[in-house]
Write an enzyme that holds these catalytic residues in place. Structure first.
Site, PDB file in Angstrom:
ATOM      1  N   MET A  34     -33.513 -52.983  -9.608  1.00  0.00           N
ATOM      2  CA  MET A  34     -33.857 -53.908  -8.517  1.00  0.00           C
ATOM      3  C   MET A  34     -33.918 -53.139  -7.204  1.00  0.00           C
ATOM      4  O   MET A  34     -33.040 -52.323  -6.938  1.00  0.00           O
ATOM      5  CB  MET A  34     -32.785 -54.995  -8.409  1.00  0.00           C
ATOM      6  CG  MET A  34     -32.826 -55.803  -7.111  1.00  0.00           C
ATOM      7  SD  MET A  34     -31.330 -56.780  -6.843  1.00  0.00           S
ATOM      8  CE  MET A  34     -31.670 -58.214  -7.804  1.00  0.00           C
ATOM      9  N   ASP A  36     -36.034 -54.247  -3.167  1.00  0.00           N
ATOM     10  CA  ASP A  36     -36.128 -55.273  -2.112  1.00  0.00           C
ATOM     11  C   ASP A  36     -36.101 -56.732  -2.598  1.00  0.00           C
ATOM     12  O   ASP A  36     -36.753 -57.064  -3.597  1.00  0.00           O
ATOM     13  CB  ASP A  36     -37.459 -55.151  -1.356  1.00  0.00           C
ATOM     14  CG  ASP A  36     -37.828 -53.748  -0.992  1.00  0.00           C
ATOM     15  OD1 ASP A  36     -37.028 -52.823  -1.212  1.00  0.00           O
ATOM     16  OD2 ASP A  36     -38.950 -53.567  -0.483  1.00  0.00           O
ATOM     17  N   GLN A  52     -37.997 -56.849  -6.213  1.00  0.00           N
ATOM     18  CA  GLN A  52     -38.669 -55.695  -6.801  1.00  0.00           C
ATOM     19  C   GLN A  52     -37.887 -55.300  -8.052  1.00  0.00           C
ATOM     20  O   GLN A  52     -36.676 -55.053  -7.976  1.00  0.00           O
ATOM     21  CB  GLN A  52     -38.703 -54.540  -5.794  1.00  0.00           C
ATOM     22  CG  GLN A  52     -39.646 -54.776  -4.628  1.00  0.00           C
ATOM     23  CD  GLN A  52     -41.095 -54.639  -5.056  1.00  0.00           C
ATOM     24  OE1 GLN A  52     -41.620 -53.545  -5.138  1.00  0.00           O
ATOM     25  NE2 GLN A  52     -41.762 -55.767  -5.312  1.00  0.00           N
ATOM     26  N   TRP A  60     -36.612 -46.888 -10.645  1.00  0.00           N
ATOM     27  CA  TRP A  60     -37.830 -47.440 -10.070  1.00  0.00           C
ATOM     28  C   TRP A  60     -39.003 -47.109 -10.983  1.00  0.00           C
ATOM     29  O   TRP A  60     -39.105 -45.997 -11.509  1.00  0.00           O
ATOM     30  CB  TRP A  60     -38.029 -46.843  -8.672  1.00  0.00           C
ATOM     31  CG  TRP A  60     -39.079 -47.543  -7.874  1.00  0.00           C
ATOM     32  CD1 TRP A  60     -38.928 -48.685  -7.148  1.00  0.00           C
ATOM     33  CD2 TRP A  60     -40.445 -47.138  -7.726  1.00  0.00           C
ATOM     34  NE1 TRP A  60     -40.117 -49.028  -6.559  1.00  0.00           N
ATOM     35  CE2 TRP A  60     -41.065 -48.091  -6.890  1.00  0.00           C
ATOM     36  CE3 TRP A  60     -41.209 -46.082  -8.218  1.00  0.00           C
ATOM     37  CZ2 TRP A  60     -42.406 -48.012  -6.534  1.00  0.00           C
ATOM     38  CZ3 TRP A  60     -42.547 -45.992  -7.859  1.00  0.00           C
ATOM     39  CH2 TRP A  60     -43.128 -46.954  -7.023  1.00  0.00           C
ATOM     40  N   PHE A  95     -45.887 -54.759  -5.289  1.00  0.00           N
ATOM     41  CA  PHE A  95     -44.915 -54.353  -4.275  1.00  0.00           C
ATOM     42  C   PHE A  95     -44.428 -55.567  -3.481  1.00  0.00           C
ATOM     43  O   PHE A  95     -44.858 -56.698  -3.697  1.00  0.00           O
ATOM     44  CB  PHE A  95     -45.536 -53.300  -3.343  1.00  0.00           C
ATOM     45  CG  PHE A  95     -45.452 -51.884  -3.873  1.00  0.00           C
ATOM     46  CD1 PHE A  95     -45.175 -51.622  -5.211  1.00  0.00           C
ATOM     47  CD2 PHE A  95     -45.642 -50.800  -3.016  1.00  0.00           C
ATOM     48  CE1 PHE A  95     -45.084 -50.311  -5.687  1.00  0.00           C
ATOM     49  CE2 PHE A  95     -45.543 -49.495  -3.483  1.00  0.00           C
ATOM     50  CZ  PHE A  95     -45.271 -49.245  -4.815  1.00  0.00           C
ATOM     51  N   SER A  96     -43.567 -55.291  -2.495  1.00  0.00           N
ATOM     52  CA  SER A  96     -42.854 -56.365  -1.797  1.00  0.00           C
ATOM     53  C   SER A  96     -43.760 -57.351  -1.081  1.00  0.00           C
ATOM     54  O   SER A  96     -44.882 -57.022  -0.679  1.00  0.00           O
ATOM     55  CB  SER A  96     -41.886 -55.759  -0.785  1.00  0.00           C
ATOM     56  OG  SER A  96     -40.775 -55.267  -1.485  1.00  0.00           O
ATOM     57  N   ARG A 155     -48.493 -52.356   3.541  1.00  0.00           N
ATOM     58  CA  ARG A 155     -47.781 -53.154   2.526  1.00  0.00           C
ATOM     59  C   ARG A 155     -46.757 -54.119   3.112  1.00  0.00           C
ATOM     60  O   ARG A 155     -46.451 -54.118   4.278  1.00  0.00           O
ATOM     61  CB  ARG A 155     -47.107 -52.228   1.526  1.00  0.00           C
ATOM     62  CG  ARG A 155     -46.155 -51.216   2.124  1.00  0.00           C
ATOM     63  CD  ARG A 155     -45.551 -50.354   1.003  1.00  0.00           C
ATOM     64  NE  ARG A 155     -44.695 -49.316   1.530  1.00  0.00           N
ATOM     65  CZ  ARG A 155     -45.101 -48.089   1.843  1.00  0.00           C
ATOM     66  NH1 ARG A 155     -46.356 -47.735   1.681  1.00  0.00           N
ATOM     67  NH2 ARG A 155     -44.247 -47.206   2.333  1.00  0.00           N
ATOM     68  N   GLU A 209     -41.784 -50.536   7.190  1.00  0.00           N
ATOM     69  CA  GLU A 209     -41.880 -51.356   5.984  1.00  0.00           C
ATOM     70  C   GLU A 209     -41.245 -52.720   6.241  1.00  0.00           C
ATOM     71  O   GLU A 209     -40.418 -52.892   7.141  1.00  0.00           O
ATOM     72  CB  GLU A 209     -41.147 -50.667   4.826  1.00  0.00           C
ATOM     73  CG  GLU A 209     -41.693 -49.282   4.512  1.00  0.00           C
ATOM     74  CD  GLU A 209     -40.975 -48.615   3.337  1.00  0.00           C
ATOM     75  OE1 GLU A 209     -41.667 -48.014   2.510  1.00  0.00           O
ATOM     76  OE2 GLU A 209     -39.725 -48.670   3.249  1.00  0.00           O
ATOM     77  N   TRP A 284     -32.556 -46.130  -0.964  1.00  0.00           N
ATOM     78  CA  TRP A 284     -33.315 -45.070  -1.630  1.00  0.00           C
ATOM     79  C   TRP A 284     -32.465 -43.805  -1.678  1.00  0.00           C
ATOM     80  O   TRP A 284     -31.825 -43.444  -0.699  1.00  0.00           O
ATOM     81  CB  TRP A 284     -34.640 -44.802  -0.896  1.00  0.00           C
ATOM     82  CG  TRP A 284     -35.550 -45.987  -0.967  1.00  0.00           C
ATOM     83  CD1 TRP A 284     -35.932 -46.798   0.064  1.00  0.00           C
ATOM     84  CD2 TRP A 284     -36.163 -46.522  -2.141  1.00  0.00           C
ATOM     85  NE1 TRP A 284     -36.746 -47.802  -0.397  1.00  0.00           N
ATOM     86  CE2 TRP A 284     -36.907 -47.657  -1.744  1.00  0.00           C
ATOM     87  CE3 TRP A 284     -36.155 -46.163  -3.497  1.00  0.00           C
ATOM     88  CZ2 TRP A 284     -37.631 -48.433  -2.648  1.00  0.00           C
ATOM     89  CZ3 TRP A 284     -36.883 -46.934  -4.393  1.00  0.00           C
ATOM     90  CH2 TRP A 284     -37.614 -48.052  -3.962  1.00  0.00           C
TER      91      TRP A 284
END
Ligand code: FRU
Length: 486
Positions: A34, A36, A52, A60, A95-96, A155, A209, A284
């Site tokens: 998991m 975001d 995510q 990931w 993606f998010s 994004r 982001e 991250w």
């Protein structure tokens, strides 16, 4: 070495030693990875939380949208994966993105990502009437590529509706400086680029982001997850957005959380019209020992946003009502007469792995300068304490958390933050939520918070407090009520 005399005893030993770090009152993936939070919404009487997700490995991978529902954002029911990366425009990952409830439908906006394609990131829409099964829109990608003012990194659409207009923020960058782009639409399907809402100044990050824009206590607030010098941080900008075609005017900037494991938060409006925030309670490149047990990543407890009294800072406080899920197991207050000078230890109280700690400091006493140290001992064995230490120093006006002794095999650090001078004349409440492998600290008006993951050995936990200055007036320790299910 202990001799195992029967099978059950052997199994007990194995399961005890294999620490899974599973949490009790935080959302985590049933299995796999998991990051975001996505699509946060209140739909048909329930909170929907997407995230995510890579279901096949605790790493990931091509992003799916995991999905859970909840009534209180503490107890969750997992639902089937909502979005799979199964179209030509999103086959590298969904993606998010975010959610809007409109005319009885749940709209999910997300970024379709495909490495090696140009453009590599596009904005997409999926809708549902039951909140479980989602259909990707025939017009996808609804935004087929970045505008000239943006770039290929394009994004994390955050969408909201105001009157008959839909607004979308998209995170991007131009020439190595982060940007937020604004789009508008009349139906959520056909979008036009409006303008650049805000651009980074030098030093404010090379990519922005997960942008989020909303009103708190009458002021506009923009939250960004910034990639800066290759690292990651979450900042808020308090300011004005005078009209739809205007750029955002920044008045105050600050860090949203001072801990080590907080990124990509998203906000939405809850059942009582409050502005709720959930963040990814990891980061991250952080070590993730739970990967050995087949999962990684979690979301924070729900937090409600408030401006501080002087309007210059953004605070996060635990969502009101959260305390109903905990039962007090220990309470101390000054009136009860016990001397606090030598500190306090909850050693005799069975806390389990999930509990909350509430500490009240009295404003009348804060004139007596000194150091108040709250020491949170998460696990004690063979004299070697694994602990997270919270320190409030009203003399130097510094507060910190110290995770250097928190975990097995994972390095920690000291995380300082300035304390506002005005706190010297206020009553302060410090709230700490400990779950198996997490600690969240909220101080005062919520403008100082720390979010950490920690990886202690399993076993008994206790809380200890030292109070050199004698400010603490009340302490309540509460245990998570395990059977308190939805
Ligand atoms: C933030 C982020 C987003 C992106 C997602 C991919 O953590 O990098 O920008 O959409 O994660 O999983």
């Amino acid at each position: 070495m202990k001799t195992i005399t029967n099978v059950q005893e052997g199994l007990d030993m194995i399961t005890k030693d294999l620490h899974t770090y599973r949490l009790h009152f935080h959302l985590m993936p049933p299995t796999g990875w998991m990051n975001d939070p996505n699509g946060l919404s209140y739909f048909n009487g329930e909170y929907h939380v997407f995230y995510q997700h890579y279901p096949f490995d605790p790493k990931w991978g091509p992003m799916h949208w995991g999905h859970a529902v909840s009534r209180d954002l503490l107890h969750f029911t997992d639902l089937p994966v909502a979005l799979f990366p199964d179209k030509s425009y999103d086959e590298g990952g969904c993606f998010s993105g975010s959610a809007v409830v409109s005319d009885g439908e749940l709209y999910l906006f997300y970024t379709g990502h495909v490495d090696g394609r140009s453009p590599k990131e596009v904005q997409c829409l999926a809708t549902s009437t039951d909140g479980i099964v989602f259909t990707k829109h025939a017009a996808n990608p609804v935004i087929p590529g970045p505008p000239l003012e943006g770039s290929a990194d394009f994004r994390d659409p955050k969408v909201w509706k105001s009157g008959d207009t839909w607004y979308m923020l998209v995170g991007s960058e131009k020439n190595g400086l982060g940007r937020v782009l604004l789009y508008t639409s009349k139906d959520g399907v056909t979008w036009s680029f409006s303008h650049v809402l805000l651009s980074a100044q030098a030093g404010e990050g090379e990519m922005w982001e997960c942008p989020d824009l909303f009103v708190v206590d009458g002021r506009h607030v923009l939250i960004l997850s910034r990639v800066r010098d290759g690292g990651h941080e979450v900042v808020y900008y308090i300011g004005d957005w005078p009209h739809a075609r205007a750029p955002f005017e920044v008045h105050h900037v600050g860090y949203l959380d001072y801990g080590s494991h907080f990124y990509a938060p998203q906000t939405f409006v809850g059942a009582s019209h409050e502005r709720i925030l959930l963040g990814w309670m990891d980061r991250w490149n952080a070590p993730m020992p739970s990967q050995q047990a087949g999962w990684a990543g979690a979301l924070t407890v729900p937090r409600v946003l408030r401006l501080t009294d002087d309007g210059t800072r953004l605070g996060m406080i635990p969502m009101p009502g959260i305390e109903a899920a905990f039962e007090p197991v220990f309470a101390w207050d000054r009136e009860s007469g016990r001397d606090f000078e030598n500190g306090f230890a909850s050693d005799g109280v069975e806390l389990g792995e999930a509990y909350a700690l509430d500490v009240y400091l009295d404003a009348k006493e804060i004139g007596r300068m000194g150091k108040s140290q709250i020491s949170l001992v998460t696990h004690a064995s063979s004299g070697e304490d694994q602990q997270v230490l919270v320190t409030l120093d009203f003399d130097q006006l510094v507060a910190s958390t110290d995770t250097r002794a928190a975990s097995m095999g994972v390095e920690g650090a000291v995380y300082p933050s300035p304390v506002p001078a005005s706190w010297r004349t206020k009553s302060i409440r410090v709230r700490v939520f400990v779950d198996t492998s997490s600690v969240e600290v909220f101080a005062g008006d919520g403008s100082l918070t720390w979010t950490h993951r920690m990886y202690p050995s399993s076993g008994k936990r206790s809380v200890r407090l030292q109070d050199e200055a004698g400010w603490i007036t009340r302490v309540v320790v509460s245990r998570w009520i395990e059977e308190n299910k939805n």
